[in-house]
Design an enzyme around this catalytic site. Structure first.
Site, PDB file in Angstrom:
ATOM      1  N   THR A 140      10.585  -8.336 -11.972  1.00  0.00           N
ATOM      2  CA  THR A 140       9.648  -9.590 -12.193  1.00  0.00           C
ATOM      3  C   THR A 140       8.691  -9.791 -11.013  1.00  0.00           C
ATOM      4  O   THR A 140       8.675  -9.453  -9.886  1.00  0.00           O
ATOM      5  CB  THR A 140      10.891 -10.723 -12.005  1.00  0.00           C
ATOM      6  OG1 THR A 140      11.834 -10.430 -13.039  1.00  0.00           O
ATOM      7  CG2 THR A 140      10.272 -12.209 -12.301  1.00  0.00           C
TER       8      THR A 140
ATOM      9  N   GLY B 196       0.806  -1.089  -0.070  1.00  0.00           N
ATOM     10  CA  GLY B 196      -0.218  -0.089   0.174  1.00  0.00           C
ATOM     11  C   GLY B 196       0.701   1.246  -0.047  1.00  0.00           C
ATOM     12  O   GLY B 196       0.635   2.345  -0.702  1.00  0.00           O
ATOM     13  N   THR B 197       1.840   1.140   0.854  1.00  0.00           N
ATOM     14  CA  THR B 197       2.937   2.209   0.867  1.00  0.00           C
ATOM     15  C   THR B 197       3.375   2.572  -0.416  1.00  0.00           C
ATOM     16  O   THR B 197       3.780   3.934  -0.982  1.00  0.00           O
ATOM     17  CB  THR B 197       3.966   2.053   1.826  1.00  0.00           C
ATOM     18  OG1 THR B 197       3.563   1.556   3.116  1.00  0.00           O
ATOM     19  CG2 THR B 197       5.134   3.029   1.925  1.00  0.00           C
TER      20      THR B 197
ATOM     21  N   SER C  60      -3.954  -2.860  -0.333  1.00  0.00           N
ATOM     22  CA  SER C  60      -2.583  -3.970   0.184  1.00  0.00           C
ATOM     23  C   SER C  60      -3.352  -5.010   0.633  1.00  0.00           C
ATOM     24  O   SER C  60      -4.201  -5.368   1.316  1.00  0.00           O
ATOM     25  CB  SER C  60      -2.057  -3.128   1.189  1.00  0.00           C
ATOM     26  OG  SER C  60      -1.072  -4.008   1.913  1.00  0.00           O
ATOM     27  N   ALA C  61      -2.787  -6.199   0.065  1.00  0.00           N
ATOM     28  CA  ALA C  61      -3.572  -7.659   0.153  1.00  0.00           C
ATOM     29  C   ALA C  61      -3.264  -8.123   1.662  1.00  0.00           C
ATOM     30  O   ALA C  61      -4.300  -8.693   2.111  1.00  0.00           O
ATOM     31  CB  ALA C  61      -2.463  -8.596  -0.440  1.00  0.00           C
ATOM     32  N   HIS C  62      -2.356  -7.711   2.623  1.00  0.00           N
ATOM     33  CA  HIS C  62      -2.407  -8.233   4.088  1.00  0.00           C
ATOM     34  C   HIS C  62      -3.395  -7.698   4.990  1.00  0.00           C
ATOM     35  O   HIS C  62      -3.682  -7.913   5.993  1.00  0.00           O
ATOM     36  CB  HIS C  62      -0.887  -7.934   4.634  1.00  0.00           C
ATOM     37  CG  HIS C  62      -0.332  -6.515   5.052  1.00  0.00           C
ATOM     38  ND1 HIS C  62      -0.767  -6.144   6.453  1.00  0.00           N
ATOM     39  CD2 HIS C  62      -0.072  -5.710   4.454  1.00  0.00           C
ATOM     40  CE1 HIS C  62      -0.203  -4.820   6.543  1.00  0.00           C
ATOM     41  NE2 HIS C  62       0.104  -4.486   5.045  1.00  0.00           N
TER      42      HIS C  62
ATOM     43  N   ASN D   2      -7.103   4.865   9.358  1.00  0.00           N
ATOM     44  CA  ASN D   2      -6.564   3.411   9.974  1.00  0.00           C
ATOM     45  C   ASN D   2      -6.488   3.530  11.425  1.00  0.00           C
ATOM     46  O   ASN D   2      -6.547   2.383  12.015  1.00  0.00           O
ATOM     47  CB  ASN D   2      -4.913   3.349   9.497  1.00  0.00           C
ATOM     48  CG  ASN D   2      -4.191   4.447   9.626  1.00  0.00           C
ATOM     49  OD1 ASN D   2      -4.559   5.656   8.751  1.00  0.00           O
ATOM     50  ND2 ASN D   2      -2.977   4.528   9.985  1.00  0.00           N
TER      51      ASN D   2
ATOM     52  N   CYS E   3       2.107   1.389  13.349  1.00  0.00           N
ATOM     53  CA  CYS E   3       3.445   2.288  12.664  1.00  0.00           C
ATOM     54  C   CYS E   3       3.648   3.159  14.070  1.00  0.00           C
ATOM     55  O   CYS E   3       4.730   3.470  14.390  1.00  0.00           O
ATOM     56  CB  CYS E   3       3.066   3.171  11.620  1.00  0.00           C
ATOM     57  SG  CYS E   3       2.427   2.216  10.119  1.00  0.00           S
TER      58      CYS E   3
HETATM   59  N1  PLP Z   1      -2.497   3.267   4.039  1.00  0.00           N
HETATM   60  C1  PLP Z   1      -3.131   3.007   5.191  1.00  0.00           C
HETATM   61  C2  PLP Z   1      -4.363   3.665   5.348  1.00  0.00           C
HETATM   62  C3  PLP Z   1      -2.701   1.906   6.099  1.00  0.00           C
HETATM   63  O1  PLP Z   1      -3.541   1.532   7.204  1.00  0.00           O
HETATM   64  C4  PLP Z   1      -1.590   1.291   5.920  1.00  0.00           C
HETATM   65  C5  PLP Z   1      -1.102   0.294   6.586  1.00  0.00           C
HETATM   66  O2  PLP Z   1      -1.516   0.208   7.935  1.00  0.00           O
HETATM   67  C6  PLP Z   1      -0.848   1.687   4.526  1.00  0.00           C
HETATM   68  C7  PLP Z   1      -1.314   2.685   3.826  1.00  0.00           C
HETATM   69  C8  PLP Z   1       0.434   1.136   4.164  1.00  0.00           C
HETATM   70  O3  PLP Z   1       0.087  -0.232   3.611  1.00  0.00           O
HETATM   71  P1  PLP Z   1       1.354  -1.343   3.315  1.00  0.00           P
HETATM   72  O4  PLP Z   1       1.664  -1.847   4.656  1.00  0.00           O
HETATM   73  O5  PLP Z   1       0.926  -2.376   2.372  1.00  0.00           O
HETATM   74  O6  PLP Z   1       2.662  -0.638   3.103  1.00  0.00           O
END
Ligand code: PLP
Length: 392
Positions: free
Chosen positions: A237, A71-72, A199-201, A151, A327
């Site tokens: 890849t 996601g980042t 983001s998949a996780h 989040n 985080c």
């Molecule tokens: N954006 C939001 C709103 C999130 O909650 C998070 C992860 O907690 C991210 C981005 C980052 O995603 P990733 O952990 O896949 O880098």
């Protein structure tokens, strides 16, 4: 001891059906998807399928999905990819003041390069007011980025309205939907968004794989340069196993979303009602119902500094929750910038407990939490008042 996982906003356990979809790519299917022989083509088919499965979740076209590593990365790709097309003085970007660091830190970086960034305020209920966006738009505004769901507090943002205002102005709209994807419907024929990060996780898929939806016809500069994979937007890849996992996770989330959201809303509201009734100083942070189905954020009046102790005490009982975002565990004890953005004073903003429910949680687990929490808060109150007495 029974272990209860109530921290699904940090990450989610893999769904066994996702693991099953990934396993062939750690065994017999190993080709490089760019290779033209049978081994490569097997891998390519898996990527095509994953892309279709992700696109289906949004009623989008598979060509509009670009796989990334997180996601980042998706967030970085949008902000820097739009900005790179303009001279800094020709590019104003608007975001909200309670975005994830993946957005805010990238904005800080762009600011250092000379780009102008505006930060929209947030209401005390944790929502960005579309009227505030209207006031910030400028002739050189190129991009507006507002998250679909926060989040930490879990509040849902008026993305449809924000995107409509942005598009009417002629700028591009991005939503960081990392917390919302798979939990609430996000349909591209309803929302006028140009970009969406996921983001998949966060949806019972693997870690280290994300995607960016880019509406057909919208152009950005690539973040990663190289061999030209992902239409030249994200060379490298491909992580075939992870893409297969993300695809399956998206498919499952799409087919089970309605029933699952109903189940989680019921569990969420039962926990909120019980806790706020039985713990005298507990209150819900953020809007009462404009929130993610399984997301609870609690404050404890007068015990704000104890949120970390409460989290650790719950952990001792086998219950995993968090004091904010994963985080922010690096900034323990500091007021949360997210709660501060919502207008909370620094004392209140120091303490919150985030309880986020997911697919494998049961009503019995909710019962255990409801039983355990009042006892732990009571214990903490005694410890706090005793240590105050000792100091006095
Ligand atoms: N954006 C939001 C709103 C999130 O909650 C998070 C992860 O907690 C991210 C981005 C980052 O995603 P990733 O952990 O896949 O880098």
């Amino acid at each position: 001891m029974e272990q209860i996982y109530f921290d699904h906003s940090a990450t989610t356990p893999l769904d066994p059906r996702v693991v099953e979809a990934m396993l062939p790519f750690y065994g017999t299917v190993f080709g490089n998807p760019s290779s033209l022989h049978w081994a490569g083509q097997q891998a390519k088919e898996a990527i095509d399928q994953g892309r279709r499965q992700v696109a289906d979740l949004f009623h989008a076209d598979p060509d509009e999905i670009v796989f990334t590593a997180s996601g980042t990365e998706s967030d970085n790709m949008v902000l820097t990819g739009v900005a790179a097309q303009y001279k800094p003085q020709d590019c104003h970007i608007i975001t909200s003041s309670f975005e994830h660091p993946a957005i805010l830190e990238t904005c800080k970086y762009l600011q250092k390069l000379g780009y102008e960034i505006s930060y929209l305020p947030v209401t005390p209920e944790g929502i960005v007011d579309p009227e505030s966006l209207k006031q910030e738009l400028r002739p050189n505004t190129r991009l507006v980025s507002v998250m679909a769901a926060n989040n930490v507090v879990g509040t849902l943002q008026p993305v449809i309205e924000l995107a409509r205002i942005t598009k009417a102005h002629g700028a591009l709209f991005h939503t960081d939907a990392v917390q919302a994807v798979g939990k609430i419907p996000l349909l591209m024929n309803v929302m006028q968004v140009d970009f969406l990060s996921l983001s998949a996780h966060k949806l019972h898929g693997p870690k280290g794989i994300g995607a960016l939806y880019i509406r057909k016809g919208v152009v950005i500069e690539p973040l990663v340069h190289g061999g030209g994979q992902e239409r030249g937007l994200r060379s490298a890849t491909e992580n075939v196993a992870a893409i297969a996992g993300l695809g399956r996770a998206a498919e499952i989330a799409g087919s089970e979303m309605t029933a699952e959201a109903k189940r989680l809303v019921t569990m969420r509201d039962r926990i909120i009602a019980a806790v706020t009734e039985e713990v005298p100083n507990a209150y819900l942070i953020g809007h009462p119902y404009k929130r993610l189905p399984g997301h609870i954020c609690l404050g404890f009046e007068g015990q704000e500094g104890e949120a970390m102790h409460l989290m650790l005490a719950l952990n001792e009982e086998g219950i995993a929750v968090s004091t904010g975002s994963a985080c922010s565990s690096h900034n323990a004890g500091q007021p949360s910038y997210i709660l501060m953005a919502m207008g909370m004073d620094p004392v209140r903003a120091r303490g919150s407990l985030r309880i986020t429910l997911g697919r494998f949680n049961t009503e019995q687990e909710a019962d255990t939490f409801i039983k355990v929490l009042p006892r732990l808060t009571e214990n903490l109150r005694h410890i706090t008042s005793r240590s105050f007495a000792a100091v006095a």
